[in-house]
Scaffold this motif. Structure first.
Motif, short mmCIF file in Angstrom:
data_model
loop_
_atom_site.label_atom_id
_atom_site.label_comp_id
_atom_site.label_asym_id
_atom_site.label_seq_id
_atom_site.Cartn_x
_atom_site.Cartn_y
_atom_site.Cartn_z
N LYS A 142 0.85 -1.19 0.00
CA LYS A 142 0.00 0.00 0.00
C LYS A 142 0.87 1.23 0.00
O LYS A 142 2.02 1.21 0.42
N ILE A 143 0.30 2.32 -0.49
CA ILE A 143 1.03 3.58 -0.57
C ILE A 143 0.63 4.43 0.63
O ILE A 143 -0.55 4.48 1.01
N LEU A 144 1.61 5.04 1.24
CA LEU A 144 1.41 5.87 2.43
C LEU A 144 2.04 7.23 2.17
O LEU A 144 3.12 7.52 2.64
N GLY A 145 1.35 8.08 1.43
CA GLY A 145 1.89 9.39 1.07
C GLY A 145 3.01 9.22 0.06
O GLY A 145 2.80 8.72 -1.03
N ASN A 146 4.24 9.65 0.44
CA ASN A 146 5.37 9.48 -0.48
C ASN A 146 6.20 8.24 -0.12
O ASN A 146 7.29 8.07 -0.59
N LYS A 147 5.65 7.38 0.70
CA LYS A 147 6.29 6.11 1.06
C LYS A 147 5.39 4.96 0.62
O LYS A 147 4.19 5.12 0.48
N VAL A 148 6.00 3.82 0.42
CA VAL A 148 5.27 2.63 -0.01
C VAL A 148 5.64 1.48 0.92
O VAL A 148 6.82 1.26 1.20
N GLU A 149 4.63 0.77 1.39
CA GLU A 149 4.88 -0.43 2.18
C GLU A 149 5.08 -1.59 1.21
O GLU A 149 4.25 -1.82 0.33
#
Length: 185
Positions: A142-149
């Protein structure tokens, strides 16, 4: 006479307990050995899967001119000349899709904690000295703003990475035809 019978029964009871103790110790050793062998086999499978992930990413990077150029620009500590497809930046992020995790600066590929045991995982969890680490294949969750899990074969748990370090496996097709030298005459 009664005391002798009690003492004999007590001695037999002690011998029986000693035999049971020896059997229990032997059984627990066999269980420990079986668990250790199973764990070593599990770690060997994880090492093989991680090495395959690194090899697949390397093959994908080296087979695409743009990814290759970007990788070597990172090794030379320069900025890439090409605009590459990156999920969450200029392409749509899709969960459960494979991406290439490729750094352009020194970094650790996987987090230090938690990680699997072994020299490969220890090396991947340490930040590289002067060059970026080798790329690996990861699966985006999943995408968390400008970070990706992401999830990786090299790590037991998911971890987050900057979307700037994720690249699509397939990049624009290089349609520039090869022209031999002096072909414009």
């Amino acid at each position: 006479m009664r005391k002798l019978e009690i003492a004999t029964g007590f001695a037999q009871y002690k011998v029986l307990l000693a035999i049971l103790g020896i059997l229990a110790a032997g059984l627990s050793f066999e269980v420990w050995k079986w668990n250790k062998e199973r764990y070593e086999k599990y770690i060997a499978e994880k090492v093989q899967a991680c090495q395959q992930s690194i090899e697949d990413a390397s093959n994908d990077v080296l087979s695409n001119r743009f990814l290759k150029s970007n990788y070597y620009a990172g090794l030379m500590q320069q900025q890439s000349k090409f605009k590459l497809k990156q999920p969450g930046i200029n392409t749509e992020f899709k969960a459960n899709k494979e991406y290439i995790l490729m750094y352009s600066q020194p970094a650790s590929v996987i987090p230090n904690n938690p990680r699997y045991e072994g020299s490969l995982f220890e090396r991947l969890s340490k930040e590289t000295d002067k060059q970026p680490p080798a790329p690996i294949i990861v699966t985006g969750k999943k995408i968390l703003g400008n970070k990706v899990e992401v999830v990786s074969a090299c790590s037991p748990a998911s971890f987050t990475v900057s979307s700037e370090n994720l690249y699509e496996v397939t990049q624009p097709i290089d349609i520039t035809p090869y022209l031999p030298p002096f072909s414009s005459f």
